[in-house]
Design an enzyme around this catalytic site. Structure first.
Site, PDB file in Angstrom:
ATOM      1  N   ARG A   1     -40.568  17.627   5.966  1.00 17.45           N
ATOM      2  CA  ARG A   1     -41.404  18.485   4.842  1.00 17.45           C
ATOM      3  C   ARG A   1     -40.136  19.138   4.176  1.00 17.45           C
ATOM      4  O   ARG A   1     -39.988  19.470   3.058  1.00 17.45           O
ATOM      5  CB  ARG A   1     -42.531  19.180   5.067  1.00 17.45           C
ATOM      6  CG  ARG A   1     -43.770  18.311   5.388  1.00 17.45           C
ATOM      7  CD  ARG A   1     -44.472  17.851   4.126  1.00 17.45           C
ATOM      8  NE  ARG A   1     -44.422  18.650   3.058  1.00 17.45           N
ATOM      9  CZ  ARG A   1     -45.348  19.515   2.968  1.00 17.45           C
ATOM     10  NH1 ARG A   1     -46.436  19.535   3.868  1.00 17.45           N
ATOM     11  NH2 ARG A   1     -45.706  20.310   1.846  1.00 17.45           N
TER      12      ARG A   1
ATOM     13  N   ARG B   1     -49.359  25.775  -5.129  1.00 19.11           N
ATOM     14  CA  ARG B   1     -50.289  25.271  -4.064  1.00 19.11           C
ATOM     15  C   ARG B   1     -51.944  25.763  -4.543  1.00 19.11           C
ATOM     16  O   ARG B   1     -52.156  27.089  -4.396  1.00 19.11           O
ATOM     17  CB  ARG B   1     -50.245  25.709  -2.825  1.00 19.11           C
ATOM     18  CG  ARG B   1     -51.021  25.031  -1.539  1.00 19.11           C
ATOM     19  CD  ARG B   1     -50.611  25.376  -0.190  1.00 19.11           C
ATOM     20  NE  ARG B   1     -51.390  24.766   0.704  1.00 19.11           N
ATOM     21  CZ  ARG B   1     -51.111  23.727   1.373  1.00 19.11           C
ATOM     22  NH1 ARG B   1     -50.035  22.711   0.949  1.00 19.11           N
ATOM     23  NH2 ARG B   1     -51.867  23.197   2.393  1.00 19.11           N
TER      24      ARG B   1
ATOM     25  N   GLN C   1     -45.679  16.061   0.360  1.00 15.43           N
ATOM     26  CA  GLN C   1     -45.961  15.410   1.632  1.00 15.43           C
ATOM     27  C   GLN C   1     -45.612  13.971   1.791  1.00 15.43           C
ATOM     28  O   GLN C   1     -45.117  13.515   2.699  1.00 15.43           O
ATOM     29  CB  GLN C   1     -47.563  15.561   2.049  1.00 15.43           C
ATOM     30  CG  GLN C   1     -47.972  14.928   3.186  1.00 15.43           C
ATOM     31  CD  GLN C   1     -47.455  15.479   4.311  1.00 15.43           C
ATOM     32  OE1 GLN C   1     -47.539  16.732   4.508  1.00 15.43           O
ATOM     33  NE2 GLN C   1     -46.796  14.464   5.158  1.00 15.43           N
TER      34      GLN C   1
ATOM     35  N   CYS D   1     -50.356  14.016   8.119  1.00 17.86           N
ATOM     36  CA  CYS D   1     -49.701  15.248   7.559  1.00 17.86           C
ATOM     37  C   CYS D   1     -50.023  16.385   8.105  1.00 17.86           C
ATOM     38  O   CYS D   1     -49.517  17.401   7.891  1.00 17.86           O
ATOM     39  CB  CYS D   1     -50.068  15.355   5.906  1.00 17.86           C
ATOM     40  SG  CYS D   1     -51.925  15.796   5.671  1.00 17.86           S
TER      41      CYS D   1
ATOM     42  N   ASP E   1     -55.801  11.340   7.703  1.00 17.92           N
ATOM     43  CA  ASP E   1     -55.692  13.047   7.263  1.00 17.92           C
ATOM     44  C   ASP E   1     -56.772  13.347   7.574  1.00 17.92           C
ATOM     45  O   ASP E   1     -57.813  12.718   8.144  1.00 17.92           O
ATOM     46  CB  ASP E   1     -55.484  12.926   5.886  1.00 17.92           C
ATOM     47  CG  ASP E   1     -54.986  14.355   5.236  1.00 17.92           C
ATOM     48  OD1 ASP E   1     -54.693  15.176   5.997  1.00 17.92           O
ATOM     49  OD2 ASP E   1     -55.018  14.388   4.024  1.00 17.92           O
TER      50      ASP E   1
ATOM     51  N   HIS F   1     -50.622  15.279  -3.636  1.00 15.83           N
ATOM     52  CA  HIS F   1     -49.514  16.108  -2.635  1.00 15.83           C
ATOM     53  C   HIS F   1     -48.471  15.529  -2.683  1.00 15.83           C
ATOM     54  O   HIS F   1     -48.000  14.869  -1.595  1.00 15.83           O
ATOM     55  CB  HIS F   1     -50.496  16.367  -1.131  1.00 15.83           C
ATOM     56  CG  HIS F   1     -49.889  17.253  -0.637  1.00 15.83           C
ATOM     57  ND1 HIS F   1     -48.931  18.056  -0.742  1.00 15.83           N
ATOM     58  CD2 HIS F   1     -50.218  17.727   1.013  1.00 15.83           C
ATOM     59  CE1 HIS F   1     -48.703  18.928   0.359  1.00 15.83           C
ATOM     60  NE2 HIS F   1     -49.404  18.501   1.201  1.00 15.83           N
TER      61      HIS F   1
END
Length: 354
Positions: A330, A141, A171, A303, A263, A168
């Site tokens: 997830r 990450r 996600q 998310c 988001d 991402h």
């Protein structure tokens, strides 16, 4: 005591048919889909075909059904370890990876820049080579997507993008699994994005058309998605026969939408831009008024973490909101990625309709 299939084969004088049946009991029947993912990296969904994306979602559904609903124990990661490099804080990515990998019998190791020499007195190249000799995969990450590209060149094990400035992918796999569960399929759905042209949107843009979904995007002027990714999305839309709209009007984007998605307006590392961004995104909050333009079966995704200016409580906590199912998924999608990249296991569950 864990059942060791290889040891059992070496002890027992099994016939070829018996061995095949036992393998199917343990690993599941051969997948009826052309997907060869073992040993691959996952940096962006752009690099995965429609069948490969469907396979990952099928795998996630299979693991969720067998482990959560049937209570089975599948130690598919037994003897394997996962290096988790986190330059950014995390709730869902960290918990889903740690608990999911452990649930499969593996050992996850959480590593921040405070824990290892990376970025202080050891290069990314050296770190990737060292971790390759001690672990089976790296989940990273990071701030810069280029760091992931470099890591894939130096590592000899799969690299998985846990988030970067460009994409991402984990996600969005969770988002698609959630929509698959709710609607019973993805093909023909209209997904509307209202918000920033960020990494989460980029991952939707590079995958939605492959699964037959139409995409409507509303971003403020100056906060559009990356131009090169937009060009790729336009190409995919033509190739797969889906519709694509880019606008600055949230209500226009919401028109006829099955799924409303937003988001954060201020991602990690953008805190200094907060005042400017809050001003630019006025009118972009997802509300019940926004939903009036959507289809009658509309749902909402985010998310997380969420802030009230992005979506009002009436939407976020409504029965139409799938955000907490989305968050749980997830876990099952990261498990599906790890199983697909590191093992020969094939789903036992009947292939869903996409």
């Amino acid at each position: 005591m864990l059942f060791n299939v290889r040891k059992f084969f070496s002890i027992a004088k099994l016939t070829g048919t018996s061995k095949q049946l036992l393998r199917q009991f343990w690993y599941g029947p051969p997948a009826q889909m052309n997907a060869h993912l073992k040993g691959r990296d996952l940096l962006t969904l752009q690099n995965y075909t429609a069948d490969e994306l469907k396979y990952l979602l099928w795998m996630a559904s299979d693991l969720k059904q067998r482990i959560k609903h049937k209570g089975e124990y599948l130690p598919l990661m037994q003897g394997k370890s996962l290096a988790m490099i986190f330059e950014k804080r995390s709730t869902r990515t960290r918990l889903s990876a740690e608990t999911g990998f452990a649930l499969l019998g593996g050992h996850p190791s959480f590593l921040t820049t405070q824990d290892i020499h990376l970025g202080t007195n050891e290069s990314l190249t050296d770190t990737a080579r060292v971790l390759s000799s001690m672990t089976n995969a790296i989940l990273a990450r990071v701030y810069k997507h280029n760091d992931l590209d470099l890591m894939t060149k130096e590592a000899t094990i799969p690299i998985v993008n846990g988030l970067s400035d460009l994409y991402h992918p984990l996600q969005i796999l969770a988002d698609y699994l959630t929509l698959q569960e709710h609607y019973g399929g993805l093909n023909g759905l209209t997904v509307t994005w209202i918000g920033d042209g960020n990494n989460v949107l980029h991952s939707i843009m590079t995958s939605a058309a492959k699964l037959g979904m139409h995409l409507r995007i509303a971003t403020p002027k100056g906060f559009e998605p990356d131009l090169s990714i937009t060009k790729i999305t336009e190409q995919y839309s033509k190739e797969y026969g889906t519709k694509l709209l880019l606008t600055t009007d949230p209500l226009e984007a919401a028109d006829g939408a099955n799924v409303l998605v937003t988001d954060t307006w201020i991602s990690m590392g953008q805190e200094e831009e907060k005042k400017e961004r809050l001003k630019a995104f006025q009118g972009y909050q997802v509300t019940m008024q926004t939903a009036k333009s959507a289809a009658s079966n509309w749902t909402f995704l985010h998310c997380l973490p969420r802030k009230p200016e992005e979506v009002e409580d009436e939407v976020f906590y409504s029965p139409r909101s799938l955000v907490f199912q989305e968050a749980e998924n997830r876990k099952w999608t990261i498990m599906a990625v790890m199983v697909s990249l590191l093992t020969d296991y094939s789903p036992q569950l009947q292939r869903p309709t996409f």
